[in-house]
Enzyme design. Structure first.
Site, PDB file in Angstrom:
ATOM      1  N   GLU A  85      46.302  46.486  32.475  1.00 10.49           N
ATOM      2  CA  GLU A  85      45.924  47.827  32.914  1.00 10.49           C
ATOM      3  C   GLU A  85      45.992  48.854  31.792  1.00 10.49           C
ATOM      4  O   GLU A  85      45.489  49.971  31.934  1.00 10.49           O
ATOM      5  CB  GLU A  85      46.834  48.270  34.068  1.00 10.49           C
ATOM      6  CG  GLU A  85      46.620  47.518  35.370  1.00 10.49           C
ATOM      7  CD  GLU A  85      45.252  47.765  35.979  1.00 10.49           C
ATOM      8  OE1 GLU A  85      44.637  48.804  35.659  1.00 10.49           O
ATOM      9  OE2 GLU A  85      44.779  46.913  36.747  1.00 10.49           O
ATOM     10  N   GLU A 116      58.383  26.568  33.207  1.00 15.19           N
ATOM     11  CA  GLU A 116      59.455  27.512  32.894  1.00 15.19           C
ATOM     12  C   GLU A 116      60.756  26.828  32.483  1.00 15.19           C
ATOM     13  O   GLU A 116      61.731  27.502  32.142  1.00 15.19           O
ATOM     14  CB  GLU A 116      59.745  28.387  34.112  1.00 15.19           C
ATOM     15  CG  GLU A 116      60.332  27.641  35.300  1.00 15.19           C
ATOM     16  CD  GLU A 116      60.609  28.548  36.476  1.00 15.19           C
ATOM     17  OE1 GLU A 116      61.790  28.639  36.854  1.00 15.19           O
ATOM     18  OE2 GLU A 116      59.666  29.151  37.006  1.00 15.19           O
TER      19      GLU A 116
END
Length: 302
Positions: A85, A116
């Site tokens: 953004e 992960e």
């Protein structure tokens, strides 16, 4: 490991929602809303740590470095979301604020099992983006113990980059691997262990604060207006015209024509109107002011 997980606040049962499966719809959403009300209070408690990180990020960007988010699953997605953004909101190059998610871009929409669980993967992904000592790295993990994030933060510290840990547990393992820890403790989730809820909401608030405050300090906001908005479509062009009208008191047609003369860049358009300069002169003023509209105008007035 099981005992350690049970001790984490993010894994504890919420005493107030043990009967949520027997509630009606209004009771369920009221319970969720009541828990969400606690998030902003928890974020408020870590404002001093956030302030430090904003200062570090600002120094990084002024040196030509980057702000880099690293995480797995929901945490990684939040980092990517905030990063993507920044270019349309603040006209930053796409590489200035990066979001790295364990398992790569496809992990944003599809879980990548085991991505992960290895510290070396976090280090590897930072090596791949050529991490330097001028960068600021924010590792995100609600549990505060994700190996991928720990590996990334340890590597960041090793090469001299600023390493920041963002979690929702106290004394988090990722904090130990970082220069500073932002531990936003929001309490047990409505649904036990579902950290996509309060913890994720808190982390999104923190990331929004860090990126927005950093960009404000970089001169990308004038008053409270997005003067560095990237005009990439008609809606954003209309927003840009309204911003220029608001700041300069110019009428719509004049604001639009000056925006077009400024290559659809709001900041030079404002400076052009405020100082009666042409585009080249306005751009020079902004360069002298490090992109700060207010300073550019004051330079001309002096």
């Amino acid at each position: 490991m099981e005992e350690h997980l049970r001790s984490l606040t993010t894994e504890m049962r919420n005493e107030g929602t043990k009967n949520i499966d027997r509630m009606n719809t209004m009771e369920i959403i009221s319970a969720i809303n009541n828990e969400d009300l606690k998030v902003a209070v928890a974020v408020q408690k870590v404002l001093p740590e956030i302030e430090t990180v904003v200062e570090w990020a600002g120094v990084s960007l002024k040196k030509g470095g980057r702000l880099i988010y690293v995480g797995a699953g929901t945490s990684g997605r939040l980092g990517v979301l905030d990063a993507v953004e920044c270019p349309p909101t603040f006209s930053t190059p796409p590489e200035t604020v990066l979001g790295i998610i364990a398992g790569g871009k496809s992990a944003f929409v599809h879980a990548v099992e085991g991505a992960e669980d290895k510290e070396e993967y976090g280090e590897r992904d930072l090596i791949e983006v050529d991490l330097t000592a001028d960068d600021t790295v924010i590792g995100i993990a609600a549990s505060g113990r994700t190996p991928y994030v720990i590996g990334a933060l340890r590597y960041a510290k090793k090469i001299g980059a600023k390493a920041v840990a963002l979690s929702s547990n106290t004394d988090a393992s990722i904090t130990e691997a970082a220069d500073i820890g932002i531990e936003v403790v929001v309490g047990p989730e409505v649904i036990t262990g579902s950290t996509r809820m309060k913890a994720a909401t808190a982390h999104k608030m923190v990331l929004n604060m860090i990126s927005t405050a950093t960009m404000i300090r970089m001169g990308k906001v004038y008053e409270n207006l997005m003067v560095d908005v990237h005009v990439s479509n008609q809606k954003l062009k209309e927003r840009a015209v309204r911003i220029i009208e608001t700041v300069t008191d110019a009428n719509y047609d004049h604001a639009k024509s000056v925006l077009e003369a400024a290559n659809n860049q709001v900041k030079p358009a404002i400076v052009m109107i405020k100082t009666s300069r042409d585009y080249v002169q306005a751009t020079e003023l902004l360069e002298k002011a490090d992109g700060d509209v207010r300073k550019a105008i004051s330079i001309c007035e002096d």
